[in-house]
Write an enzyme that holds these catalytic residues in place. Structure first.
Site, short mmCIF file in Angstrom:
data_model
loop_
_atom_site.label_atom_id
_atom_site.label_comp_id
_atom_site.label_asym_id
_atom_site.label_seq_id
_atom_site.Cartn_x
_atom_site.Cartn_y
_atom_site.Cartn_z
CG ASN A 1 -1.76 1.19 1.41
OD1 ASN A 1 -1.84 2.02 0.51
ND2 ASN A 1 -2.39 1.31 2.57
CD GLU B 1 -3.06 5.50 6.69
OE1 GLU B 1 -3.03 5.54 5.44
OE2 GLU B 1 -2.14 5.01 7.37
CD GLU C 1 -3.45 -2.48 7.44
OE1 GLU C 1 -2.32 -2.64 7.00
OE2 GLU C 1 -4.17 -1.53 7.12
N GLY D 1 2.42 2.48 10.64
CA GLY D 1 3.34 3.59 10.41
C GLY D 1 4.08 4.04 11.66
P1 PGA Z 1 2.80 0.46 7.59
O1 PGA Z 1 1.33 0.61 6.98
O2 PGA Z 1 3.38 -0.82 7.03
O3 PGA Z 1 3.54 1.68 7.08
O4 PGA Z 1 2.67 0.43 9.06
C1 PGA Z 1 0.49 -0.51 6.84
C2 PGA Z 1 -0.84 -0.09 6.25
O5 PGA Z 1 -1.36 0.96 6.66
O6 PGA Z 1 -1.41 -0.77 5.41
#
Ligand code: PGA
Length: 252
Positions: free
Chosen positions: A11, A97, A169, A175
């Site tokens: 992603n 998000e 998640e 993140g």
């Molecule tokens: P990340 O994001 O690997 O940067 O933690 C994962 C996601 O939001 O799909």
């Protein structure tokens, strides 16, 4: 070993330029990827066709969002039909998000998911809890609540569920560099599979890929991949880096 094909999604979120995305595509094209892994990358919509035109066909391309209406007067939106027309075969939906920052409700996510599936797209459907919810022991309730809203839209139809990959998640891990422990992830994945068994069907529970997402990298992926109910990853930040290949190849 389960019969579920391991799945790794990348992603890109709202990252990249023509130049950097071409470099990612080039790197993927030149890499030997585990043939037993299904790989799907999701660039920003502006770059979907650039990626589809240059990426080797072994890797599929996903949108990060889609609208749940036929083509028409919907300024700023992209339709499932337009994605299919462009050979974009997947979409991410329900990412935290979009749920939190943009206020997409369970009902909106479910409607978009149902519509996309009916139009033939695969859906990387995301769920997960906040830190506050985890700390008050609500994780499983939150995730199964999100699943219940999805079931309301899809019912128990195995053909519909076969188009879905569930991405668990935890929001506190996205993140942040703070990955869930293998045990934390496996526990929730097992709970999701248990819920599918009880509420959809044993066959759907057995067949559905459940991905883990949240700070996955080339260092932590191997241990996570060994867990019985972890069938792949949804990778954010690390999908922009060459090490994404090592995540895809975590079993080699
Ligand atoms: P990340 O994001 O690997 O940067 O933690 C994962 C996601 O939001 O799909």
């Amino acid at each position: 070993m389960s019969s579920r094909k391991f799945f790794v999604g990348g992603n890109f979120k709202m990252n990249g330029t023509i130049k950097s995305i071409k470099a990612i595509v080039e790197n993927l094209n030149q890499s030997n990827l585990d043939q037993n892994v299904e790989v799907v990358v999701a660039p920003p919509s502006l770059y979907l066709l650039l990626v589809r035109d240059h990426l080797k066909p072994q890797i599929e391309v996903a949108a990060q969002n889609v609208y749940d209406q036929p083509d028409g007067a919907f300024t700023g939106e992209i339709s499932a039909h337009q994605l299919s027309d462009s050979n974009i075969t997947w979409t991410i939906l329900g990412h935290s998000e979009r749920r939190t920052l943009l206020g997409e409700s369970d009902a909106v996510v479910s409607s978009k998911t149902k519509y996309s599936i009916n139009q033939g797209l695969g859906v990387i459907w995301c769920c997960g809890e906040t830190l506050e919810q985890r700390e008050s022991n609500q994780t499983v309730a939150v995730v199964t609540g999100q699943l219940a809203a999805l079931k309301e839209a899809l019912g128990t139809d195995a053909a519909a569920w076969s188009k879905i990959v569930v991405a668990y998640e935890p929001i506190w891990a996205i993140g942040t560099g703070k990955v869930a422990t293998t045990e934390q992830a496996q526990d929730v994945h097992a709970a999701i599979r248990g819920w599918l068994k009880e509420n959809v069907s044993p066959a759907v529970a057995e067949a559905t890929r459940i991905l883990y997402g949240g700070s996955v990298n080339d260092k932590n992926c191997k241990d996570l991949a060994k867990q019985a109910d972890i069938d792949g990853f949804l990778v954010g930040g690390a999908s922009l880096k060459p090490a994404f290949v090592d995540i895809v190849n975590c079993h080699l």
